[in-house]
Design an enzyme around this catalytic site. Structure first.
Site, PDB file in Angstrom:
ATOM      1  NE  ARG A  10      29.084 -24.506  28.144  1.00  0.00           N
ATOM      2  CZ  ARG A  10      28.730 -23.301  28.574  1.00  0.00           C
ATOM      3  NH1 ARG A  10      28.978 -22.949  29.812  1.00  0.00           N
ATOM      4  NH2 ARG A  10      28.158 -22.426  27.772  1.00  0.00           N
ATOM      5  CG  HIS A  58      28.570 -10.758  30.757  1.00  0.00           C
ATOM      6  ND1 HIS A  58      29.606 -11.668  30.827  1.00  0.00           N
ATOM      7  CD2 HIS A  58      27.428 -11.481  30.693  1.00  0.00           C
ATOM      8  CE1 HIS A  58      29.114 -12.891  30.805  1.00  0.00           C
ATOM      9  NE2 HIS A  58      27.795 -12.819  30.727  1.00  0.00           N
TER      10      HIS A  58
END
Length: 669
Positions: free
Chosen positions: A550, A421
């Site tokens: 978020r 990632h």
């Protein structure tokens, strides 16, 4: 079990998706953008059921009864999720009907009555484009109940002939476009299923069509891969992909007009529980609203054109400029085309010897992938580490892997058991007899489409030490080598969590000595238990912790004796907030980092991620300004109070301030 209080991951995520939904009723959001938020909410919920709910169902079916860190068993969570989702879907329908009425006032009509001049055009669409693809299955001993694939729209039809009832199912083909647009004195948007329902009598001549009901199934779409047993991961992924469409049913969406008799027939042939059923108004699946949201520019956000800062150009001068200093960018305010252009220039530059890149997600028709292929065909060494297990991008990544290999690139798939990632690009160039490494480190993907929709940090440097560590990272990914002396770039799963815990411990020491101690964190999710426990410890020690998260957040905020020094806020706006930035006050000598890793167990323990310390003073100032801007937002921010989010509103003395709008209006350099 810890005595700390934690919030469940799934419940917290549903709270995030509700914040997305609430954007569709915010008066400050342009009308057609509200449609987009309704569509995003639907798309998010689809993935949530396919992966998260499916996983909980698997645990229940396996007899798993242990509680998670929030104290809930999988079965308890499924009940809670069902209650929350039913309420959210009901709210979504209410908001959609309201927005739909507003659209009609602007001559944009969604799912209209098919009559008058419109009917003649729609009948032609049905006859020429839809009818040839319709294949009804009328249930009988010769025609058993058909298999309904994941997320496929269906129409369940009640028929009558010679006094006898019959039932038929139309599975709408995947290759039939979902939305048809007709322009008359108004602009009409119709879904394929509504058009078919209008002309069912044409589909069933000789029958009396009594009624019809929309239906859609959501299935388990998690793709589990046992890498240790796979000799060829590429072939294994290709073999596994079709199974995604055929998993167990986890949700049934059906027209609210459907009678009990229809439910009984469906339950007889499809295994599901009553709480898995979502009875909703037509239309099902509001993702089709993406097709409507671009209809009128005056009813959308003003067009924003990203710009390339610092006077940089993606031409032959770019390498000299990067050698002069480090550069930091903030997309989509800054144009990601500079990075795409850098790769294109490198592919054609005679002095470039090698290009190395990690690839997690790339867009269809990616110019970056084309540049890599061009470089390989030109004889440069091109090495690409592709993550084949990037969820819902597996098929596209398989295609890119094949295409890059055919062009002559060296393609590898990282390390077994770990998702790759980290986001890295290295360009190796020979200049006046010496090797210079140009490195791009980012919090976001090499995806030219989402680069215009997500906020992310890009960092360019030709620093020798950083170049050496990036080279070591690629050697680790491609050659499984072990390197431990990291000074700038800390990788997971071995180094990120220990370093973060160490830095928080340092802040706790400053707090105990009565000095200023502060941590500011901007990530997408926080659910890693050791990190959450350390944050609670730091709060109790007097460290001021400000978190901009978020989505998922597993801790509480502002609770006396536990989290009173913790502030958590979530920003949901025009762009998806995606960068990870971490700040430690460090006794007045701040340390600032960018990262690809969210603070989740999967990122810390089961992925190759990177935490990169930004030591350049101007770049650090740039990142701190972003954090400060996020913390000042009073129009798009939600504040966590205890375990409940409340929308932040400007006080009577404050001017409305949105961090995203401020970046659009004023830029940042």
């Amino acid at each position: 079990m810890s005595n700390y209080r934690f919030i469940n991951r799934e419940i917290s995520w549903l709270g995030f998706n509700e914040r997305v939904l609430r954007e569709a009723e915010d008066e400050r959001v342009p009308l057609l953008e509200k449609l987009k938020f309704l569509a995003i909410f639907s798309s998010n919920l689809d993935e949530f059921f396919m992966i998260r709910v499916a996983g909980l169902m698997d645990q229940v079916n396996a007899g798993y009864t242990k509680t998670d860190i929030s104290g809930h068993t999988p079965e308890e969570l499924l009940h809670q999720i069902s209650d929350i989702c039913h309420k959210l879907v009901k709210d979504q329908q209410t908001i959609f009907n309201s927005v739909k009425k507003e659209c009609a006032k602007h001559h944009i009509v969604i799912e209209p009555n098919i009559e008058g001049d419109l009917e003649e055009i729609v009948e032609s669409i049905f006859t020429e484009e839809i009818m040839p693809l319709v294949s009804p299955v009328t249930l009988s001993s010769a025609n058993p109940f058909p298999f309904i694939y994941n997320l496929r729209h269906c129409i369940f039809v009640e028929l009558e002939k010679d006094g006898k009832k019959h039932y038929s199912i139309i599975i709408i083909p995947e290759n039939l476009q979902r939305v048809f647009k007709v322009k008359l004195h108004r602009t009409y948007f119709l879904t394929s299923e509504e058009i078919i329902a209008k002309y069912l009598q044409r589909v069933f001549p000789g029958y009396d069509v009594k009624d019809s009901y929309m239906l859609r199934l959501t299935r388990n779409a998690d793709l589990s891969v046992e890498e240790e047993e796979a000799e060829d991961l590429l072939k294994l992924i290709q073999k596994k992909l079709p199974a995604r469409k055929k998993g167990n049913v986890v949700r049934v969406e059906i027209d609210k007009r459907a009678p009990d008799e229809v439910f009984s027939i469906l339950k007889e042939h499809i295994h599901f529980e009553d709480e898995d059923v979502y009875v909703v108004d037509k239309p099902l699946d509001l993702t089709f609203l993406f097709a409507v949201s671009g209809e009128n520019k005056e009813l959308a956000y003003p067009v924003y054109t990203p710009y390339i800062p610092y006077g940089l150009k993606a031409d032959e001068t770019i390498f000299d400029r990067i050698k002069e200093r480090d550069y930091i960018f903030y997309r989509p305010y800054h144009d990601f085309a500079l990075i795409s252009g850098l790769i294109r220039v490198a592919a054609r530059d005679r002095d470039v010897l090698s290009i190395k890149m990690t690839l997690y997600r790339a867009n269809k028709g990616s110019s970056i992938m084309e540049s890599l292929a061009e470089a390989a065909r030109a004889g440069k060494q091109v090495c690409v580490v592709i993550e084949l297990k990037a969820r819902f991008d597996e098929e596209r990544n398989v295609e890119w892997a094949t295409k890059l290999e055919e062009a002559g690139c060296i393609v590898t798939y990282g390390i077994a058991g770990l998702k790759i990632h980290s986001k890295n690009l290295m360009i190796v160039r020979k200049e006046q007899g010496r090797i210079v490494r140009y490195n791009h480190l980012s919090t976001g993907n090499y995806n030219e489409s989402t680069a215009n929709l997500y906020t992310d940090i890009d960092y360019l440097t030709a620093d020798d030490e950083v170049g050496e560590e990036c080279a070591n990272l690629f050697n680790m990914l491609m050659g499984y080598t072990d390197y431990v002396q990291w000074k700038h770039l800390y990788p997971a799963p071995t180094h990120i969590k220990p370093k973060i815990l160490e830095f928080i411990d340092n802040e706790m020491e400053y707090a105990r000595k009565g000095k200023k101690a502060e941590v500011i964190v901007k990530v997408n999710s926080l659910i890693d238990k050791p990190l959450m426990e350390k944050i609670y410890d730091a709060s109790r020690a007097g460290v001021k912790i400000k978190m901009i998260i978020r989505g998922i957040c597993g801790i509480t905020a502002g609770e006396k004796g536990l989290s009173e020094n913790i502030q958590v806020r979530s920003i949901v706006g025009r762009f998806l907030e995606h960068p990870r930035i971490v700040y430690f006050h460090n006794g007045g000598k701040p340390r600032v980092f960018i990262s690809t890793a969210d603070w989740m167990e999967r990122n810390m323990d089961r992925r190759v991620e990177q935490l990169f310390e930004v030591k350049d003073k101007e770049a650090s100032r740039f990142l701190i300004k972003i954090l400060e801007c996020n913390l000042e937002d009073n129009t798009k921010a939600w504040e966590l109070r205890g375990d409940v989010y409340e929308k932040v509103q400007p006080s009577s003395k404050e001017k409305p301030f949105g961090c995203q709008q401020d970046m659009i209006d004023n830029g940042i350099e």
